[in-house]
Design an enzyme around this catalytic site. Structure first.
Site, PDB file in Angstrom:
ATOM      1  N   GLY A 126     -42.445  -4.797 -33.667  1.00 42.89           N
ATOM      2  CA  GLY A 126     -41.105  -4.703 -34.220  1.00 42.89           C
ATOM      3  C   GLY A 126     -40.038  -5.204 -33.272  1.00 42.89           C
ATOM      4  O   GLY A 126     -40.325  -5.972 -32.355  1.00 42.89           O
ATOM      5  N   ASN A 127     -38.776  -4.784 -33.520  1.00 45.66           N
ATOM      6  CA  ASN A 127     -37.628  -5.300 -32.777  1.00 45.66           C
ATOM      7  C   ASN A 127     -37.672  -6.838 -32.817  1.00 45.66           C
ATOM      8  O   ASN A 127     -37.642  -7.514 -31.803  1.00 45.66           O
ATOM      9  CB  ASN A 127     -37.635  -4.770 -31.336  1.00 45.66           C
ATOM     10  CG  ASN A 127     -36.311  -5.041 -30.643  1.00 45.66           C
ATOM     11  OD1 ASN A 127     -36.265  -5.490 -29.519  1.00 45.66           O
ATOM     12  ND2 ASN A 127     -35.222  -4.814 -31.331  1.00 45.66           N
ATOM     13  N   HIS A 170     -37.372 -10.834 -33.298  1.00 46.62           N
ATOM     14  CA  HIS A 170     -36.424 -11.872 -32.890  1.00 46.62           C
ATOM     15  C   HIS A 170     -36.938 -13.221 -33.400  1.00 46.62           C
ATOM     16  O   HIS A 170     -37.967 -13.270 -34.112  1.00 46.62           O
ATOM     17  CB  HIS A 170     -36.272 -11.868 -31.362  1.00 46.62           C
ATOM     18  CG  HIS A 170     -37.583 -11.873 -30.629  1.00 46.62           C
ATOM     19  ND1 HIS A 170     -38.415 -12.966 -30.618  1.00 46.62           N
ATOM     20  CD2 HIS A 170     -38.225 -10.918 -29.916  1.00 46.62           C
ATOM     21  CE1 HIS A 170     -39.500 -12.688 -29.910  1.00 46.62           C
ATOM     22  NE2 HIS A 170     -39.410 -11.444 -29.479  1.00 46.62           N
ATOM     23  N   HIS A 207     -40.681 -14.086 -33.221  1.00 49.79           N
ATOM     24  CA  HIS A 207     -41.545 -13.510 -34.265  1.00 49.79           C
ATOM     25  C   HIS A 207     -41.446 -14.330 -35.552  1.00 49.79           C
ATOM     26  O   HIS A 207     -42.427 -14.485 -36.278  1.00 49.79           O
ATOM     27  CB  HIS A 207     -41.123 -12.068 -34.570  1.00 49.79           C
ATOM     28  CG  HIS A 207     -41.393 -11.102 -33.464  1.00 49.79           C
ATOM     29  ND1 HIS A 207     -40.385 -10.515 -32.739  1.00 49.79           N
ATOM     30  CD2 HIS A 207     -42.554 -10.608 -32.965  1.00 49.79           C
ATOM     31  CE1 HIS A 207     -40.908  -9.696 -31.838  1.00 49.79           C
ATOM     32  NE2 HIS A 207     -42.221  -9.740 -31.944  1.00 49.79           N
ATOM     33  N   GLY A 245     -48.298 -15.184 -30.399  1.00 51.20           N
ATOM     34  CA  GLY A 245     -47.457 -16.108 -29.639  1.00 51.20           C
ATOM     35  C   GLY A 245     -48.117 -16.503 -28.325  1.00 51.20           C
ATOM     36  O   GLY A 245     -48.760 -15.679 -27.673  1.00 51.20           O
ATOM     37  N   ASP A 301     -47.303 -14.661 -24.685  1.00 55.52           N
ATOM     38  CA  ASP A 301     -48.241 -13.671 -24.141  1.00 55.52           C
ATOM     39  C   ASP A 301     -49.614 -14.347 -24.054  1.00 55.52           C
ATOM     40  O   ASP A 301     -50.540 -14.014 -24.798  1.00 55.52           O
ATOM     41  CB  ASP A 301     -48.281 -12.440 -25.050  1.00 55.52           C
ATOM     42  CG  ASP A 301     -46.920 -11.770 -25.128  1.00 55.52           C
ATOM     43  OD1 ASP A 301     -46.398 -11.374 -24.076  1.00 55.52           O
ATOM     44  OD2 ASP A 301     -46.357 -11.690 -26.237  1.00 55.52           O
TER      45      ASP A 301
HETATM   46  O1  PAF Z   1     -47.750  -8.667 -28.746  1.00 53.45           O
HETATM   47  C1  PAF Z   1     -47.505  -7.554 -29.238  1.00 53.45           C
HETATM   48  O2  PAF Z   1     -46.434  -7.320 -29.806  1.00 53.45           O
HETATM   49  C2  PAF Z   1     -48.541  -6.433 -29.143  1.00 53.45           C
HETATM   50  O3  PAF Z   1     -49.226  -6.486 -27.937  1.00 53.45           O
HETATM   51  C3  PAF Z   1     -49.534  -6.429 -30.328  1.00 53.45           C
HETATM   52  C4  PAF Z   1     -50.376  -7.684 -30.369  1.00 53.45           C
HETATM   53  C5  PAF Z   1     -48.757  -6.269 -31.629  1.00 53.45           C
HETATM   54  C6  PAF Z   1     -50.493  -5.239 -30.188  1.00 53.45           C
HETATM   55  O4  PAF Z   1     -49.820  -4.022 -30.192  1.00 53.45           O
END
Ligand code: PAF
Length: 286
Positions: free
Chosen positions: A31-32, A34, A37, A149, A152
């Site tokens: 969530g949150n 941007h 996402h 993404g 990460d």
């Molecule tokens: O990248 C993220 O936001 C989190 O690590 C994920 C993949 C949703 C797992 O909680």
């Protein structure tokens, strides 16, 4: 767009789509949301008939000193944003729905040795928490493909490796890093930066890009590139965590003539821990 909070309801929806032979794409998030996402959602929508986005701040991937409690929870705003993006379902389970026995699981997914290095060295248990919750989400959602993404990058490799090792029938798609106009990688944690820190933050991407340029020009003293990267971060005001040149396929240290390398950096700016990476192709080098 439906907001679903319970696993049986989600499974019923997915099974109806499956019977209609529709392809399902999944974007797991905390969530949150941007712009970064939104690029994942766009990728998912282009590749499938149905899109499910999960919003779940997963407690098991935060260390005891980390920002689980403070992590911004903005479900209403997130859903409003997703409704305009062609998302079919938001899956927003509670912690009790995902971890009914008070948080403890007897089964975990540990993708070592990938999880003990770089971010994993500073955040012990983090990738085990990520891999385990993503395995649970894959079992709940049963998507054809899932989009993550590339910001990460280590997380993306952990998920790819888990999917390969455990024969999960999910295609994992890595989406390019979404950046602000000044180069800063979009991240929920950018919200922790005050104005001064925000001005300094693009230095992480600049240092990585400068290192990538040196490598592209033929530099092969990786340690020198790493030292210079750390120094650039320190000079800008970061407390660096790591600045590393690695092989993109497994994040091992490069040994010989690699066709491609990746530079990864992480550091603290105030209370924000920022990460980023830049890949560099070396195949044109003579
Ligand atoms: O990248 C993220 O936001 C989190 O690590 C994920 C993949 C949703 C797992 O909680």
């Amino acid at each position: 767009m439906h907001i679903i909070r319970h696993i049986p309801e989600l499974r019923a929806q997915v099974s109806a789509w499956r019977q209609a032979r529709e392809e399902i794409a999944f974007v797991p998030t905390m969530g949150n949301l941007h712009g970064g996402h939104m690029t994942l959602v766009e990728e998912a929508r282009e590749r499938s008939d149905r899109v499910i986005v999960s919003i779940f701040v997963n407690p098991t991937q935060f260390g005891p000193e980390e920002d689980f409690a403070a992590y911004p929870r903005t479900l209403d705003a997130d859903c409003e944003r997703l409704a305009g993006e062609g998302v079919d379902v938001v899956f927003a389970p509670s912690v009790a729905e995902m971890y009914p026995d008070g948080g403890g699981l007897d089964t975990v997914v540990d993708v070592s040795p990938l999880t003990g290095i770089l971010c994993g060295a500073t955040r012990p248990g983090h990738f085990q928490g990520v891999a385990t919750v993503v395995a649970k989400l894959f079992n709940i959602v049963a998507p054809d493909l899932a989009v993550f993404g590339r910001k990460d990058y280590q997380q993306l490799l952990v998920i790819r490796r888990m999917v390969a090792d455990l024969n999960m029938p999910v295609q994992v798609v890595g989406a390019p890093v979404a950046r602000e106009p000044d180069g800063l990688a979009m991240s929920s944690r950018n919200a922790y930066l005050d104005d001064d820190e925000r001005r300094v933050a693009p230095a992480l991407h600049s240092a990585l890009s400068a290192g990538a340029e040196r490598l592209a020009r033929g530099e092969r003293d990786f340690a020198a590139v790493e030292v210079q990267g750390r120094e650039a971060l320190e000079a800008a005001g970061f407390t660096p965590d790591y600045f590393s040149v690695r092989r993109p396929q497994d994040l091992a240290e490069p040994v010989g003539d690699e066709p491609e390398l990746i530079l990864l950096g992480a550091g603290w700016l105030g209370r924000a821990r920022l990460i980023d990476n830049v890949a560099v192709r070396l195949t044109d080098q003579g």
